[in-house]
Write a protein that holds these residues in place. Structure first.
Motif, mmCIF file in Angstrom:
data_model
loop_
_atom_site.group_PDB
_atom_site.id
_atom_site.type_symbol
_atom_site.label_atom_id
_atom_site.label_comp_id
_atom_site.label_asym_id
_atom_site.label_seq_id
_atom_site.Cartn_x
_atom_site.Cartn_y
_atom_site.Cartn_z
ATOM 1 N N THR A 100 0.835 -1.200 0.000
ATOM 2 C CA THR A 100 0.000 0.000 0.000
ATOM 3 C C THR A 100 0.868 1.247 0.000
ATOM 4 O OG1 THR A 100 -1.715 -1.197 1.193
ATOM 5 C CG2 THR A 100 -1.866 1.202 1.193
ATOM 6 N N LEU A 101 1.897 1.246 0.824
ATOM 7 C CA LEU A 101 2.810 2.392 0.870
ATOM 8 C C LEU A 101 3.545 2.557 -0.459
ATOM 9 C CD1 LEU A 101 4.282 1.933 4.451
ATOM 10 C CD2 LEU A 101 2.601 3.625 3.697
ATOM 11 N N LEU A 102 3.999 1.448 -1.025
ATOM 12 C CA LEU A 102 4.688 1.500 -2.319
ATOM 13 C C LEU A 102 3.740 1.986 -3.408
ATOM 14 C CD1 LEU A 102 7.214 0.926 -4.026
ATOM 15 C CD2 LEU A 102 6.388 -1.418 -4.272
ATOM 16 N N GLY A 103 2.506 1.525 -3.383
ATOM 17 C CA GLY A 103 1.523 1.950 -4.377
ATOM 18 C C GLY A 103 1.217 3.434 -4.292
ATOM 19 N N ILE A 104 1.050 3.939 -3.080
ATOM 20 C CA ILE A 104 0.779 5.371 -2.902
ATOM 21 C C ILE A 104 1.971 6.194 -3.384
ATOM 22 C CG2 ILE A 104 0.447 7.176 -1.161
ATOM 23 C CD1 ILE A 104 -1.204 5.081 0.430
ATOM 24 N N TYR A 105 3.176 5.787 -2.981
ATOM 25 C CA TYR A 105 4.382 6.500 -3.397
ATOM 26 C C TYR A 105 4.551 6.433 -4.915
ATOM 27 C CZ TYR A 105 9.292 7.859 -3.695
ATOM 28 O OH TYR A 105 10.475 8.477 -4.027
ATOM 29 N N GLY A 106 4.300 5.262 -5.489
ATOM 30 C CA GLY A 106 4.408 5.111 -6.933
ATOM 31 C C GLY A 106 3.433 6.003 -7.681
ATOM 32 N N LEU A 107 2.204 6.061 -7.223
ATOM 33 C CA LEU A 107 1.222 6.931 -7.875
ATOM 34 C C LEU A 107 1.589 8.400 -7.712
ATOM 35 C CD1 LEU A 107 -2.091 5.066 -7.006
ATOM 36 C CD2 LEU A 107 -0.948 5.205 -9.228
ATOM 37 N N TYR A 108 2.097 8.776 -6.539
ATOM 38 C CA TYR A 108 2.541 10.150 -6.316
ATOM 39 C C TYR A 108 3.640 10.530 -7.305
ATOM 40 C CZ TYR A 108 5.349 13.887 -4.318
ATOM 41 O OH TYR A 108 6.090 15.029 -4.156
ATOM 42 N N VAL A 109 4.608 9.637 -7.481
ATOM 43 C CA VAL A 109 5.737 9.935 -8.368
ATOM 44 C C VAL A 109 5.294 9.910 -9.828
ATOM 45 C CG1 VAL A 109 7.963 9.065 -9.188
ATOM 46 C CG2 VAL A 109 7.470 9.100 -6.749
ATOM 47 N N LEU A 110 4.568 8.886 -10.228
ATOM 48 C CA LEU A 110 4.276 8.676 -11.641
ATOM 49 C C LEU A 110 3.172 9.568 -12.190
ATOM 50 C CD1 LEU A 110 4.621 4.816 -11.607
ATOM 51 C CD2 LEU A 110 6.234 6.470 -12.563
ATOM 52 N N LEU A 111 2.325 10.103 -11.330
ATOM 53 C CA LEU A 111 1.269 11.006 -11.796
ATOM 54 C C LEU A 111 1.682 12.472 -11.742
ATOM 55 C CD1 LEU A 111 -1.870 9.245 -10.271
ATOM 56 C CD2 LEU A 111 -1.061 9.204 -12.648
ATOM 57 N N ASN A 112 2.892 12.746 -11.293
ATOM 58 C CA ASN A 112 3.415 14.112 -11.225
ATOM 59 C C ASN A 112 3.757 14.590 -12.638
ATOM 60 O OD1 ASN A 112 5.418 16.288 -10.897
ATOM 61 N ND2 ASN A 112 5.179 15.803 -8.725
ATOM 62 N N GLN A 113 3.452 15.845 -12.934
ATOM 63 C CA GLN A 113 3.702 16.397 -14.268
ATOM 64 C C GLN A 113 5.189 16.449 -14.619
ATOM 65 O OE1 GLN A 113 1.513 16.954 -16.676
ATOM 66 N NE2 GLN A 113 0.003 16.127 -15.259
ATOM 67 N N GLU A 114 6.034 16.659 -13.617
ATOM 68 C CA GLU A 114 7.474 16.674 -13.860
ATOM 69 C C GLU A 114 7.966 15.290 -14.297
ATOM 70 O OE1 GLU A 114 11.554 17.680 -11.418
ATOM 71 O OE2 GLU A 114 9.652 18.507 -10.701
ATOM 72 N N THR A 115 7.392 14.248 -13.710
ATOM 73 C CA THR A 115 7.744 12.882 -14.094
ATOM 74 C C THR A 115 7.306 12.606 -15.523
ATOM 75 O OG1 THR A 115 7.504 12.140 -11.810
ATOM 76 C CG2 THR A 115 7.450 10.452 -13.501
ATOM 77 N N VAL A 116 6.132 13.065 -15.884
ATOM 78 C CA VAL A 116 5.653 12.892 -17.271
ATOM 79 C C VAL A 116 6.651 13.510 -18.239
ATOM 80 C CG1 VAL A 116 3.813 13.465 -18.892
ATOM 81 C CG2 VAL A 116 3.234 12.831 -16.547
ATOM 82 N N ALA A 117 7.108 14.715 -17.926
ATOM 83 C CA ALA A 117 8.071 15.389 -18.804
ATOM 84 C C ALA A 117 9.409 14.650 -18.836
ATOM 85 C CB ALA A 117 8.274 16.824 -18.337
ATOM 86 N N LEU A 118 9.870 14.136 -17.704
ATOM 87 C CA LEU A 118 11.158 13.434 -17.648
ATOM 88 C C LEU A 118 11.135 12.111 -18.406
ATOM 89 C CD1 LEU A 118 12.239 13.981 -13.943
ATOM 90 C CD2 LEU A 118 13.441 14.792 -15.969
ATOM 91 N N LEU A 119 10.038 11.389 -18.316
ATOM 92 C CA LEU A 119 9.968 10.072 -18.945
ATOM 93 C C LEU A 119 9.555 10.120 -20.410
ATOM 94 C CD1 LEU A 119 8.470 7.880 -16.074
ATOM 95 C CD2 LEU A 119 10.843 8.047 -16.829
#
Length: 121
Positions: A100-119
C-alpha cells in the motif's frame, strides 16, 4: 522528481527480485526432486514434487518479473515505464501494508507532471 524516479525504480527492483529468485530456485528444486526420485524408482513422488515445484516457481516468477521490468524501465527512463508503473502501483495498493505504501508513493511519483516530462524525453 528525478531522484524519486530512481528511488521508486530501486524499490521495485529490490522488492520483486526476491520473488523472481525464489521462483527460479523453486523450479530448480522441483526439477532436482523429480530427477532424484526417478533415479530411485519413485516416479509418482518425483512427478508430484517436480510438478509442484514447477507450478509454484512459475507463479513466483510471474509475480516478480513485472516489478523487475518496471524497475529497469524507471532506472533507464523508458517512456513505457510510466504506464506500467501506474498499473503496478494500483495493484500494489491491495498488498497491505508495505505494498500500500509503495503503491501510494508510486502513484505520487508517476502522476506528477514533472515525471511525465522526464519520462517522455
Amino acid at each position: 522528481m528525478e531522484q524519486h524516479i530512481k528511488i521508486l525504480g530501486w524499490l521495485y527492483v529490490l522488492l520483486n527480485a526476491a520473488f523472481a529468485i525464489f521462483g527460479a530456485i523453486t523450479i530448480l528444486g522441483g526439477l532436482a526432486a523429480g530427477v532424484g526420485s526417478s533415479i530411485q524408482n519413485h516416479s509418482a513422488g518425483g512427478l508430484l514434487a517436480s510438478g509442484f515445484g514447477a507450478v509454484v516457481g512459475a507463479f513466483l516468477l510471474i509475480i516478480g518479473l513485472p516489478g523487475l521490468i518496471l524497475g529497469y524501465g524507471l532506472l533507464t527512463r523508458r517512456s513505457w515505464s510510466r504506464i506500467l508503473g501506474i498499473i503496478l502501483s494500483i495493484l500494489e495498493l491491495f498488498n497491505f501494508p508495505l505494498g500500500t505504501l509503495l503503491g501510494i508513493y508510486g502513484l505520487y511519483v508517476l502522476l506528477n507532471q514533472e515525471t511525465v516530462a522526464l519520462l517522455n524525453n
